[in-house]
Scaffold this motif. Structure first.
Motif, mmCIF file in Angstrom:
data_model
loop_
_atom_site.group_PDB
_atom_site.id
_atom_site.type_symbol
_atom_site.label_atom_id
_atom_site.label_comp_id
_atom_site.label_asym_id
_atom_site.label_seq_id
_atom_site.Cartn_x
_atom_site.Cartn_y
_atom_site.Cartn_z
ATOM 1 N N THR A 484 0.841 -1.199 0.000
ATOM 2 C CA THR A 484 0.000 0.000 0.000
ATOM 3 C C THR A 484 0.873 1.245 0.000
ATOM 4 O O THR A 484 2.095 1.172 0.128
ATOM 5 N N ASP A 485 0.218 2.401 -0.124
ATOM 6 C CA ASP A 485 0.923 3.679 -0.149
ATOM 7 C C ASP A 485 0.657 4.436 1.155
ATOM 8 O O ASP A 485 -0.253 4.117 1.909
ATOM 9 N N GLU A 486 1.466 5.467 1.355
ATOM 10 C CA GLU A 486 1.262 6.406 2.466
ATOM 11 C C GLU A 486 1.094 5.687 3.809
ATOM 12 O O GLU A 486 0.202 6.008 4.601
ATOM 13 N N VAL A 487 1.958 4.717 4.056
ATOM 14 C CA VAL A 487 1.894 3.986 5.324
ATOM 15 C C VAL A 487 2.496 4.846 6.433
ATOM 16 O O VAL A 487 3.567 5.424 6.271
ATOM 17 N N HIS A 488 1.782 4.961 7.532
ATOM 18 C CA HIS A 488 2.346 5.688 8.666
ATOM 19 C C HIS A 488 1.849 5.083 9.973
ATOM 20 O O HIS A 488 0.865 4.342 10.007
ATOM 21 N N LEU A 489 2.585 5.410 11.037
ATOM 22 C CA LEU A 489 2.275 4.913 12.375
ATOM 23 C C LEU A 489 1.663 6.035 13.203
ATOM 24 O O LEU A 489 2.025 7.199 13.061
ATOM 25 N N GLN A 490 0.762 5.646 14.081
ATOM 26 C CA GLN A 490 0.184 6.577 15.041
ATOM 27 C C GLN A 490 0.425 6.022 16.440
ATOM 28 O O GLN A 490 -0.030 4.939 16.775
ATOM 29 N N HIS A 491 1.170 6.756 17.262
ATOM 30 C CA HIS A 491 1.465 6.337 18.629
ATOM 31 C C HIS A 491 0.560 7.086 19.594
ATOM 32 O O HIS A 491 0.484 8.326 19.560
ATOM 33 N N GLU A 492 -0.099 6.341 20.463
ATOM 34 C CA GLU A 492 -1.001 6.933 21.444
ATOM 35 C C GLU A 492 -0.797 6.247 22.790
ATOM 36 O O GLU A 492 -0.258 5.140 22.866
ATOM 37 N N SER A 493 -1.249 6.893 23.847
ATOM 38 C CA SER A 493 -1.196 6.297 25.182
ATOM 39 C C SER A 493 -2.438 5.450 25.418
ATOM 40 O O SER A 493 -3.522 5.771 24.935
ATOM 41 N N ILE A 494 -2.263 4.384 26.192
ATOM 42 C CA ILE A 494 -3.395 3.540 26.540
ATOM 43 C C ILE A 494 -4.309 4.302 27.493
ATOM 44 O O ILE A 494 -3.852 5.109 28.302
ATOM 45 N N ASP A 495 -5.593 4.034 27.370
ATOM 46 C CA ASP A 495 -6.585 4.645 28.249
ATOM 47 C C ASP A 495 -6.113 4.574 29.697
ATOM 48 O O ASP A 495 -5.650 3.533 30.170
ATOM 49 N N GLY A 496 -6.237 5.668 30.421
ATOM 50 C CA GLY A 496 -5.706 5.773 31.774
ATOM 51 C C GLY A 496 -6.327 4.837 32.785
ATOM 52 O O GLY A 496 -5.787 4.687 33.891
ATOM 53 N N MET A 497 -7.438 4.168 32.461
ATOM 54 C CA MET A 497 -8.045 3.273 33.441
ATOM 55 C C MET A 497 -7.241 1.988 33.610
ATOM 56 O O MET A 497 -7.426 1.248 34.567
ATOM 57 N N PHE A 498 -6.297 1.698 32.688
ATOM 58 C CA PHE A 498 -5.464 0.503 32.772
ATOM 59 C C PHE A 498 -4.028 0.876 33.140
ATOM 60 O O PHE A 498 -3.462 1.823 32.591
ATOM 61 N N SER A 499 -3.457 0.119 34.095
ATOM 62 C CA SER A 499 -2.029 0.225 34.416
ATOM 63 C C SER A 499 -1.445 -1.182 34.418
ATOM 64 O O SER A 499 -2.104 -2.136 34.837
ATOM 65 N N PHE A 500 -0.196 -1.312 33.975
ATOM 66 C CA PHE A 500 0.417 -2.629 33.848
ATOM 67 C C PHE A 500 1.786 -2.642 34.529
ATOM 68 O O PHE A 500 2.432 -1.599 34.691
ATOM 69 N N TYR A 501 2.226 -3.855 34.894
ATOM 70 C CA TYR A 501 3.491 -4.039 35.601
ATOM 71 C C TYR A 501 4.384 -5.001 34.821
ATOM 72 O O TYR A 501 3.897 -5.920 34.148
ATOM 73 N N ASP A 502 5.698 -4.803 34.946
ATOM 74 C CA ASP A 502 6.652 -5.622 34.191
ATOM 75 C C ASP A 502 6.925 -6.953 34.897
ATOM 76 O O ASP A 502 6.128 -7.392 35.712
ATOM 77 N N SER A 503 8.055 -7.582 34.598
ATOM 78 C CA SER A 503 8.427 -8.918 35.107
ATOM 79 C C SER A 503 7.432 -9.960 34.624
ATOM 80 O O SER A 503 6.697 -10.580 35.393
ATOM 81 N N THR A 504 7.410 -10.175 33.317
ATOM 82 C CA THR A 504 6.471 -11.127 32.734
ATOM 83 C C THR A 504 7.085 -12.510 32.493
ATOM 84 O O THR A 504 6.360 -13.466 32.271
ATOM 85 N N GLN A 505 8.409 -12.599 32.551
ATOM 86 C CA GLN A 505 9.080 -13.875 32.259
ATOM 87 C C GLN A 505 10.315 -13.991 33.150
ATOM 88 O O GLN A 505 10.954 -12.995 33.479
ATOM 89 N N ALA A 506 10.647 -15.223 33.549
ATOM 90 C CA ALA A 506 11.791 -15.419 34.448
ATOM 91 C C ALA A 506 12.315 -16.836 34.298
ATOM 92 O O ALA A 506 11.774 -17.655 33.539
ATOM 93 N N THR A 507 13.383 -17.131 35.039
ATOM 94 C CA THR A 507 13.934 -18.485 35.109
ATOM 95 C C THR A 507 13.704 -19.028 36.512
ATOM 96 O O THR A 507 14.063 -18.376 37.500
#
Length: 562
Positions: A484-507
């Motif tokens: 396709t033509d004119e491909v572009h990205l749009q970056h936005e913040s996630i709705d403020g009602m959601f918060s997430f935490y790291d440490s998703t994988q470990a040994t």
């Protein structure tokens, strides 16, 4: 005399060395729990997130407790026990009651069967797979909607961890569960405690195929093809969403590829613009789709004749559903439905229609087309799902892996959508003309479908853990740019009602630890060895008399005075 004195000095050095070694050994034995590393296993932590400030999921990551296996005696103290539960043997009612009662637990390790990674044969095995799918779905919904104040991890069954589980069960069967006193296995995950992800983003990817502008034409109508590419599941590091919505993404890319070939020549370019959107934030009320639509200027929004949203189209047999917000009698909805039904009949499948009104005041958005309806754009969602999923349901969870997706189903979905759109664009409705006929230069490419499905099926795509330059986002952008033509990205913040935490994988390190009794016996053996060594060195350097004198009571002060 001098020689005797020098020998005594050497003996003093020996005695000092022996005492130093003995003290060091005693310190080591007292401070270190002796054990042998049994195995190391990749583990995936249960998601941790907040919804409108309320905590959900696993709230801890570090683990350092002995292993235990069900069943347990009533009232057993499991506050310092990591319970190992194979999912295939799971009593979901027991787990639900344990969680609801808020009893303490050192940690939970859930073992996923290898079956969910591979295609299964028919017969009883298929029925078992169906039961397993249902169990995993219920387990996932249970875990992501509760607050668990202890670490919860997933791991895949293998020979190593199965052997550990068998040993743990043998120990429990003897009435001696693993403790610091009895020994057993200790499960250790050394990882920092989770931190809240700062400003997680969602990224929309847009591509454009301009139609052929004729003489006197001011603006062409537009048809949009849209699919949400991100996922959500109990274990973010395992949330690949092969069907939901990897199948929709693959279908969109192939449809873009097919129409790019048609639109590459002015002779076959249609008088419609085609807008392709790969949106993010799908599990969160299609938050990315809402922000993408808000970025449109009024002219573009008004030019969209209708939009087709693709959702979970890779695991169906003979029936798909068109979900709509406007009544089926609406002229545009009726036109889209009739066009899809015509092609479906030729393919030997059926397309049903489901009407669900939207409530503007309700923030819950069950289908992607509802975001279009909220800005007064006609849209439909094509899906194998007949009922609208609940929040954070059917978004690419534990069971949604490569093995459940049928490539033939995706081929038919692509053919259905592409053929319906092409007949509408070129005015071929009712003419039984196959524009994307099999074995033609415009046929669906099975190799292309398979390669993209394989890639998406090994790539977790939970939006808060994808960076703006994540490889999968770059790959999708590049692929859309090829067609396709004119491909572009749009970056936005996630709705403020959601918060997430790291440490998703470990040994996870599993240690086979010795009991206190063993430690005491070992200490006794070491002490005996050192005493013998000390005695030998004293005898050989200073003589037996000196050794005996060391253990005699020294004379009292009165005796010395006399």
């Amino acid at each position: 005399m001098a020689g005797r004195w020098r020998g005594g000095g050497g003996g003093g050095e020996v005695v000092g060395s022996i005492y130093s070694v003995l003290a060091l050994v005693l310190i080591l034995v007292a401070c270190v729990e002796l054990g042998d590393a049994a195995t190391a296993v990749d583990v995936y932590r249960l998601i941790q997130y907040d919804l409108s400030g309320a905590p959900y999921g696993s709230r801890l990551a570090g683990l350092n407790h002995h292993a235990g296996a069900a069943p347990f005696a009533p009232g057993a103290d499991l506050s310092r026990t990591v319970v190992i539960l194979p999912v295939r043997e799971l009593n979901l009612t027991f787990l639900q009651e344990y969680i609801t009662s808020k009893q303490p637990l050192g940690g939970l390790l859930l073992l996923l069967p290898q079956d969910i990674r591979h295609k299964s044969a028919g017969g009883n095995k298929s029925r078992n797979v169906g039961l397993l799918r249902s169990l995993l779905s219920e387990l996932e919904q249970l875990l992501i909607h509760v607050n668990l104040p202890y670490p919860v991890y997933f791991a895949y069954e293998d020979d190593k961890i199965n052997a550990v589980l068998a040993d743990v069960r043998r120990g429990d069967a003897t009435g001696q569960p693993a403790t610091a006193t009895t020994g057993g296995y200790k499960l250790v995950v050394s990882t920092p405690e989770p931190r809240k992800a700062s400003s997680p983003t969602i990224t929309n990817i847009q591509g454009w195929l301009p139609g052929l502008v004729g003489d006197g034409t001011t603006q062409l109508p537009t048809i949009a093809v849209v699919a949400s590419y991100d996922t959500f599941g109990a274990a973010p590091a395992l949330s690949v969403g092969s069907d939901s919505n990897g199948s929709g993404v693959v279908a969109l890319l192939e449809i873009a590829r097919l129409f790019s070939r048609l639109y590459s020549s002015p002779k076959t370019r249609g008088r419609y613009n085609l807008l392709f959107g790969l949106t993010s934030g799908g599990p969160y009320n299609y938050n990315g789709t809402m922000k993408w639509l808000r970025s449109f200027d009024q002219r573009l929004r008004e030019s969209i004749e209708y939009a087709v949203c693709l959702n979970s189209v890779g695991s169906w047999n003979n029936e798909l559903w068109l979900h709509v917000s406007k009544p089926p009698e609406n002229v545009y909805i009726k036109q889209v439905y009739e066009s899809f039904s015509e092609v479906a009949n030729e393919l030997g499948v059926t397309v049903g229609i489901k009407h669900k009104k939207i409530n503007i005041s309700n923030p819950r958005v069950a289908w992607e087309h509802e975001q279009f309806s909220r800005v007064r754009v006609t849209a439909v969602t094509l899906s194998e799902l007949s009922v609208a999923p609940e929040l954070l349901q059917s978004t690419g969870g534990l069971y949604d892996t490569r093995h459940i997706v049928d490539e033939t189903a995706i081929h038919r979905s692509i053919k259905l959508v592409a053929e319906s759109l092409a007949r509408h664009i070129y005015g071929c409705e009712g003419k039984n003309i196959q524009i994307f006929a099999d074995n033609s230069s415009l046929a669906v490419n099975p190799s292309y479908v398979k390669s993209w499905l394989d890639l998406l099926s090994r790539t977790p795509r939970v939006a808060p853990f994808l960076s703006k330059n994540d490889p999968i986002i770059s790959a999708l952008k590049k692929e859309l740019s090829d067609h396709t033509d004119e491909v572009h990205l749009q970056h936005e913040s996630i709705d403020g009602m959601f918060s997430f935490y790291d440490s998703t994988q470990a040994t996870l390190n599993i240690y086979q630890v010795a009991s206190v009794t063993f430690d005491l016996l070992l200490l006794l053996a070491l002490g005996s060895y050192l005493i013998l060594l000390f005695s030998f060195l004293v005898i050989t350097t200073r003589g037996l008399d000196d050794l005996i004198n060391m253990f005699r009571r020294p004379p009292s002060r009165k005796a010395k005075a006399a």
